[in-house]
Design a protein around this motif. Structure first.
Motif, PDB file in Angstrom:
ATOM      1  N   UNK A 208      -3.488   8.214   1.074  1.00  0.00           N
ATOM      2  CA  UNK A 208      -2.277   9.045   1.098  1.00  0.00           C
ATOM      3  C   UNK A 208      -2.849  10.384   0.781  1.00  0.00           C
ATOM      4  N   UNK A 209      -3.592  10.608  -0.378  1.00  0.00           N
ATOM      5  CA  UNK A 209      -3.856  11.875  -0.870  1.00  0.00           C
ATOM      6  C   UNK A 209      -4.842  12.503  -0.029  1.00  0.00           C
ATOM      7  N   UNK A 210      -5.811  11.739   0.575  1.00  0.00           N
ATOM      8  CA  UNK A 210      -6.901  12.359   1.611  1.00  0.00           C
ATOM      9  C   UNK A 210      -6.251  12.920   2.819  1.00  0.00           C
TER      10      UNK A 210
ATOM     11  N   UNK B  37       2.347   2.569  -1.309  1.00  0.00           N
ATOM     12  CA  UNK B  37       2.795   1.130  -1.475  1.00  0.00           C
ATOM     13  C   UNK B  37       3.645   0.473  -0.286  1.00  0.00           C
ATOM     14  N   UNK B  38       4.682   1.168   0.053  1.00  0.00           N
ATOM     15  CA  UNK B  38       5.554   1.047   1.036  1.00  0.00           C
ATOM     16  C   UNK B  38       4.719   0.924   2.636  1.00  0.00           C
ATOM     17  N   UNK B  39       3.779   1.823   2.786  1.00  0.00           N
ATOM     18  CA  UNK B  39       2.927   1.572   3.898  1.00  0.00           C
ATOM     19  C   UNK B  39       1.758   0.747   3.972  1.00  0.00           C
ATOM     20  N   UNK B  40       1.445  -0.051   2.687  1.00  0.00           N
ATOM     21  CA  UNK B  40       0.557  -0.897   2.402  1.00  0.00           C
ATOM     22  C   UNK B  40      -0.982   0.016   2.445  1.00  0.00           C
TER      23      UNK B  40
ATOM     24  N   UNK C 185      11.470  13.612   1.733  1.00  0.00           N
ATOM     25  CA  UNK C 185      11.860  12.178   1.630  1.00  0.00           C
ATOM     26  C   UNK C 185      12.146  11.709   0.174  1.00  0.00           C
ATOM     27  N   UNK C 186      11.617  12.429  -0.715  1.00  0.00           N
ATOM     28  CA  UNK C 186      11.939  12.399  -2.199  1.00  0.00           C
ATOM     29  C   UNK C 186      10.992  11.172  -2.629  1.00  0.00           C
ATOM     30  N   UNK C 187       9.712  11.126  -1.816  1.00  0.00           N
ATOM     31  CA  UNK C 187       8.888   9.765  -2.336  1.00  0.00           C
ATOM     32  C   UNK C 187       7.601  10.674  -2.822  1.00  0.00           C
ATOM     33  N   UNK C 188       7.004   9.846  -3.927  1.00  0.00           N
ATOM     34  CA  UNK C 188       5.689  10.245  -4.525  1.00  0.00           C
ATOM     35  C   UNK C 188       4.601   9.643  -3.590  1.00  0.00           C
ATOM     36  N   UNK C 189       3.504  10.137  -3.581  1.00  0.00           N
ATOM     37  CA  UNK C 189       2.423   9.492  -2.986  1.00  0.00           C
ATOM     38  C   UNK C 189       2.124   8.266  -3.106  1.00  0.00           C
ATOM     39  N   UNK C 190       2.174   7.696  -4.564  1.00  0.00           N
ATOM     40  CA  UNK C 190       2.224   6.044  -4.989  1.00  0.00           C
ATOM     41  C   UNK C 190       3.272   5.264  -4.077  1.00  0.00           C
ATOM     42  N   UNK C 191       4.365   5.844  -3.985  1.00  0.00           N
ATOM     43  CA  UNK C 191       5.650   5.211  -3.641  1.00  0.00           C
ATOM     44  C   UNK C 191       5.166   5.017  -2.046  1.00  0.00           C
TER      45      UNK C 191
END
Length: 282
Positions: A44-46, A35-38, A26-32
């Protein structure tokens, strides 16, 4: 012991890899994504490293955010359910020693505050007399004396007033003659006595009363808080941790609970059945 991946899905690491790959596609970073998933980036990393198993709701939210659909979403959701499911092989438990299983149950009971036991086949060890416990282990191997001692020791948890217990038994479970008549009478007397503990509810579903018509009680199961469900089979136990599974079993329990007798009515039944066992000995 977790499920065999070939028969019941892959492991938590497979789920982590699938979610990680889908995020990258999807071309998203973990941070993005976080944020979008609140969610936090750490969560996300775990999830993507397999350190934690996301709930089904978490996975659904991540997939929706990533725009995953069709077979991809279906396969990843199936992985999520497998990651929350565990099979405890009864034969493996025998080899390890049933006393170790008792230790595991004691640890689980120590951290649980609300218990629901559905018992359609026989009386559980927490409610059993020593004679009944011994008879229930008659086909087991290993140091049975140690297992009996640990089962009896676990019964102390019933005296912890910070916890609540609900035991729901069928008439068949209560009256199944696992031990001689006098020992059965004593076992039923014990059930009646335990039912007087303020934080313990004990109900019986009599055979003569109509029960739920939409399904038949087939499996013994225990609900520990909203944390997990243990479903017992003849050869092992299924451990379900997904909140949807736990909620489903809690709903089943409540449905059967409505068809049971409780309190004085229950104790009257137990006394009647205990009297029948006593008379069989005469």
């Amino acid at each position: 012991m977790t499920f065999d991946p070939e028969s019941l899905g892959r492991t938590r690491s497979d789920l982590a890899a699938a979610l990680r790959d889908e995020r990258r596609r999807a071309g998203l970073t973990q941070t993005t994504l976080a944020r979008r998933c609140n969610m936090s980036q750490t969560k996300i990393s775990n999830i993507e490293s397999g350190k934690i198993a996301p709930t089904i709701v978490d996975v659904e939210l991540i997939l929706e955010t990533l725009g995953a659909q069709g077979s991809v979403a279906t396969d990843i959701l199936a992985l999520a359910r497998s990651a929350h499911t565990e099979w405890q092989d009864g034969w493996a438990s025998q080899r390890r020693g049933l006393d170790k299983k008792q230790n595991e149950l004691a640890r689980l009971e120590a951290v649980t505050t609300e218990f629901r036991f559905f018992l359609p086949t026989m009386i559980t060890g927490l409610l059993a007399t020593p004679d009944y416990v011994r008879a229930s282990l008659s086909r087991s191997s290993g140091d049975i004396a140690k297992v009996i001692a640990k089962k009896i020791e676990r019964q102390r948890v019933l005296m912890d007033s910070s916890k609540s217990f609900t035991f729901l038994l069928t008439e068949q479970a209560v009256r199944w003659p696992l031990v001689p008549p006098l020992a059965m009478a004593l076992q039923l007397d014990r059930l009646a006595s335990l039912s007087r503990i303020p934080h313990l509810r004990l109900g019986v579903i009599p055979l003569g009363l109509p029960g739920p018509v939409d399904e038949t009680p087939l499996s013994v199961f225990t609900v520990y808080d909203r944390r997990l469900v243990q479903v017992e089979t003849h050869t092992g136990a299924l451990i379900l941790r997904d909140h949807k599974d736990v909620a489903a079993y809690r709903e089943d329990f409540e449905r059967y609970e409505a068809h049971a007798v409780w309190g004085d009515d229950c104790r009257e039944l137990l006394g009647e059945w205990a009297g029948r066992f006593t008379r069989q000995r005469q």
